[in-house]
Write a protein that holds these residues in place. Structure first.
Motif, PDB file in Angstrom:
ATOM      1  N   LYS A 107      95.823  57.954  34.421  1.00 11.91           N
ATOM      2  CA  LYS A 107      94.902  58.702  33.816  1.00 11.91           C
ATOM      3  C   LYS A 107      95.793  59.510  32.713  1.00 11.91           C
ATOM      4  O   LYS A 107      95.541  59.914  31.709  1.00 11.91           O
ATOM      5  CB  LYS A 107      94.649  59.820  34.753  1.00 11.91           C
ATOM      6  CG  LYS A 107      93.266  59.607  35.580  1.00 11.91           C
ATOM      7  CD  LYS A 107      92.792  60.613  36.228  1.00 11.91           C
ATOM      8  CE  LYS A 107      91.612  59.960  37.243  1.00 11.91           C
ATOM      9  NZ  LYS A 107      90.977  60.954  38.318  1.00 11.91           N
ATOM     10  N   TYR A 157      96.160  57.510  29.704  1.00 15.25           N
ATOM     11  CA  TYR A 157      94.940  57.750  28.790  1.00 15.25           C
ATOM     12  C   TYR A 157      95.177  58.707  28.119  1.00 15.25           C
ATOM     13  O   TYR A 157      94.890  58.636  26.788  1.00 15.25           O
ATOM     14  CB  TYR A 157      93.877  57.355  29.674  1.00 15.25           C
ATOM     15  CG  TYR A 157      92.566  57.753  28.962  1.00 15.25           C
ATOM     16  CD1 TYR A 157      92.013  56.537  28.164  1.00 15.25           C
ATOM     17  CD2 TYR A 157      91.848  58.744  28.876  1.00 15.25           C
ATOM     18  CE1 TYR A 157      91.110  56.687  27.612  1.00 15.25           C
ATOM     19  CE2 TYR A 157      90.824  58.966  28.038  1.00 15.25           C
ATOM     20  CZ  TYR A 157      90.123  57.964  27.607  1.00 15.25           C
ATOM     21  OH  TYR A 157      89.071  58.125  26.736  1.00 15.25           O
ATOM     22  N   GLN A 174      77.284  53.373  28.879  1.00  8.60           N
ATOM     23  CA  GLN A 174      78.360  52.824  28.457  1.00  8.60           C
ATOM     24  C   GLN A 174      78.996  53.811  27.375  1.00  8.60           C
ATOM     25  O   GLN A 174      80.223  53.668  27.157  1.00  8.60           O
ATOM     26  CB  GLN A 174      77.700  51.468  27.758  1.00  8.60           C
ATOM     27  CG  GLN A 174      77.262  50.433  28.449  1.00  8.60           C
ATOM     28  CD  GLN A 174      76.799  49.038  27.735  1.00  8.60           C
ATOM     29  OE1 GLN A 174      76.601  49.165  26.621  1.00  8.60           O
ATOM     30  NE2 GLN A 174      76.848  48.032  28.590  1.00  8.60           N
ATOM     31  N   GLU A 234      80.878  56.060  29.353  1.00 13.89           N
ATOM     32  CA  GLU A 234      82.105  55.577  30.028  1.00 13.89           C
ATOM     33  C   GLU A 234      83.225  55.450  28.883  1.00 13.89           C
ATOM     34  O   GLU A 234      84.375  55.747  28.958  1.00 13.89           O
ATOM     35  CB  GLU A 234      81.910  54.198  30.457  1.00 13.89           C
ATOM     36  CG  GLU A 234      81.442  54.292  32.085  1.00 13.89           C
ATOM     37  CD  GLU A 234      81.272  52.604  32.539  1.00 13.89           C
ATOM     38  OE1 GLU A 234      81.615  52.532  33.671  1.00 13.89           O
ATOM     39  OE2 GLU A 234      80.759  51.750  31.875  1.00 13.89           O
ATOM     40  N   ALA A 235      82.824  55.075  27.643  1.00 13.12           N
ATOM     41  CA  ALA A 235      83.918  54.872  26.635  1.00 13.12           C
ATOM     42  C   ALA A 235      84.229  56.011  26.120  1.00 13.12           C
ATOM     43  O   ALA A 235      85.437  56.076  25.817  1.00 13.12           O
ATOM     44  CB  ALA A 235      83.155  53.968  25.425  1.00 13.12           C
ATOM     45  N   TYR A 256      83.884  59.658  27.601  1.00 15.73           N
ATOM     46  CA  TYR A 256      84.215  60.492  28.628  1.00 15.73           C
ATOM     47  C   TYR A 256      84.440  59.974  29.823  1.00 15.73           C
ATOM     48  O   TYR A 256      83.837  60.305  30.964  1.00 15.73           O
ATOM     49  CB  TYR A 256      83.003  61.529  28.594  1.00 15.73           C
ATOM     50  CG  TYR A 256      82.828  62.154  27.461  1.00 15.73           C
ATOM     51  CD1 TYR A 256      83.781  63.018  26.743  1.00 15.73           C
ATOM     52  CD2 TYR A 256      81.641  61.715  26.729  1.00 15.73           C
ATOM     53  CE1 TYR A 256      83.333  63.540  25.429  1.00 15.73           C
ATOM     54  CE2 TYR A 256      81.271  62.325  25.457  1.00 15.73           C
ATOM     55  CZ  TYR A 256      82.266  63.146  24.861  1.00 15.73           C
ATOM     56  OH  TYR A 256      81.879  63.972  23.452  1.00 15.73           O
ATOM     57  N   PRO A 257      85.470  59.116  30.105  1.00 17.78           N
ATOM     58  CA  PRO A 257      85.792  58.322  31.182  1.00 17.78           C
ATOM     59  C   PRO A 257      85.869  59.103  32.511  1.00 17.78           C
ATOM     60  O   PRO A 257      85.814  58.896  33.693  1.00 17.78           O
ATOM     61  CB  PRO A 257      86.758  57.417  31.009  1.00 17.78           C
ATOM     62  CG  PRO A 257      87.432  57.824  29.777  1.00 17.78           C
ATOM     63  CD  PRO A 257      86.723  58.557  29.046  1.00 17.78           C
ATOM     64  N   MET A 270      80.209  61.407  35.606  1.00 17.74           N
ATOM     65  CA  MET A 270      80.314  59.906  35.627  1.00 17.74           C
ATOM     66  C   MET A 270      79.549  59.473  36.821  1.00 17.74           C
ATOM     67  O   MET A 270      78.832  58.424  36.592  1.00 17.74           O
ATOM     68  CB  MET A 270      81.811  59.413  35.309  1.00 17.74           C
ATOM     69  CG  MET A 270      81.871  57.911  35.119  1.00 17.74           C
ATOM     70  SD  MET A 270      80.587  57.500  33.679  1.00 17.74           S
ATOM     71  CE  MET A 270      81.469  58.184  32.426  1.00 17.74           C
ATOM     72  N   ARG A 293      84.551  53.349  42.401  1.00 21.14           N
ATOM     73  CA  ARG A 293      85.227  54.436  41.702  1.00 21.14           C
ATOM     74  C   ARG A 293      85.027  55.711  42.229  1.00 21.14           C
ATOM     75  O   ARG A 293      85.926  56.473  41.945  1.00 21.14           O
ATOM     76  CB  ARG A 293      84.591  54.218  40.235  1.00 21.14           C
ATOM     77  CG  ARG A 293      84.625  52.868  39.607  1.00 21.14           C
ATOM     78  CD  ARG A 293      84.006  52.505  38.527  1.00 21.14           C
ATOM     79  NE  ARG A 293      83.939  53.432  37.279  1.00 21.14           N
ATOM     80  CZ  ARG A 293      83.404  53.206  36.294  1.00 21.14           C
ATOM     81  NH1 ARG A 293      82.517  52.092  36.117  1.00 21.14           N
ATOM     82  NH2 ARG A 293      83.682  54.057  35.172  1.00 21.14           N
TER      83      ARG A 293
END
Length: 182
Positions: free
Chosen positions: A25, A28, A70, A73-74, A76-77, A82, A112
Motif C-alpha cells: 500500500k 501505491y 470498477q 477499484e481504479a 479508491y482501492p 470497497m 480481499r
C-alpha cells in the motif's frame, strides 16, 4: 518525517519503497503524486458513488453497478466502502452471469476482505452454495430489497409459535413484567 523542503530525500525514499515493496500500500501511495488530494476528495465522492451504486442495484441496473465497482477499484482501492462495492457487484454478477461467476466474485471478496462484516456474509453464502443452494439469475432485486425493509412478522408465524405478539407502548406508567433467566 521529512520536511517539505527536502524533496530529493523524499524522492529517494519513495523510490526505495517502490523498488523493495512494489505490491505494498505504501508503494501505491508514494507512486501517486496527487494521492493525498485524491484522499481528501475520496470521502465525499465515494459516499455519493456508493449511494448511486446502491440505487442502481435496487433498480436492477446491474451494468451500472459493475461499472461503478470498477471505477471505485481504479480510483479508491483503499476505500473502506470497497467491501460494499464488491458485494453489490457479486450479487449483480449472480443476477446476470449465474452461479459459477457469483461464487468466484464472492471468493474474490472474501480473499480481499475476510474480516469485514460483508466478508463474513459472503463466506456464509459460499457455504450455502457448497450445500447445494443456488442463486437465481434474473433482472429484479425487488424481493431482496423488500426483505431488507420488511419488519412485520406474518400472522401465520405468530399463531404457529404459540406466543402472543407483545404490543409496546410509549406510555411510562403501565405495568410491565420482566423475566430474568439465570
Amino acid at each position: 518525517a521529512l520536511r517539505a523542503d527536502d524533496s530529493m530525500e523524499r524522492q529517494r525514499l519513495a523510490q526505495e519503497i517502490i523498488t523493495y515493496y512494489p505490491d505494498s500500500k505504501q508503494a501505491y501511495i508514494v507512486s501517486q503524486p496527487d494521492y493525498f488530494e485524491r484522499l481528501r476528495r475520496m470521502a465525499a465522492e465515494q459516499d455519493s458513488l456508493y449511494e448511486g451504486t446502491y440505487k442502481a442495484f435496487a433498480a436492477g441496473q446491474f451494468a451500472t453497478v459493475k461499472q461503478n465497482k470498477q471505477y471505485a477499484e481504479a480510483n479508491y482501492p483503499l476505500s473502506p466502502l470497497m467491501p460494499r462495492f464488491l458485494f453489490l457487484n457479486a450479487v449483480s454478477v449472480a443476477r446476470t452471469e449465474g452461479q459459477a461467476a457469483f461464487a468466484e466474485a464472492l471468493r474474490d471478496m472474501v480473499s480481499r476482505y475476510p474480516e469485514s462484516e460483508l466478508g463474513a456474509m459472503a463466506k456464509d453464502m459460499l457455504a450455502m452454495m457448497g450445500q447445494g443452494m443456488e442463486s437465481q439469475k434474473g433482472g429484479s432485486t425487488g424481493s431482496l430489497v423488500s426483505r431488507r425493509v420488511e419488519t412485520v412478522v406474518p400472522e401465520e408465524e405468530e399463531e404457529q409459535s404459540g406466543v402472543e405478539a407483545t404490543v409496546w407502548t410509549e406510555e411510562r406508567n403501565v405495568a410491565s413484567v420482566v423475566l430474568l433467566v439465570l
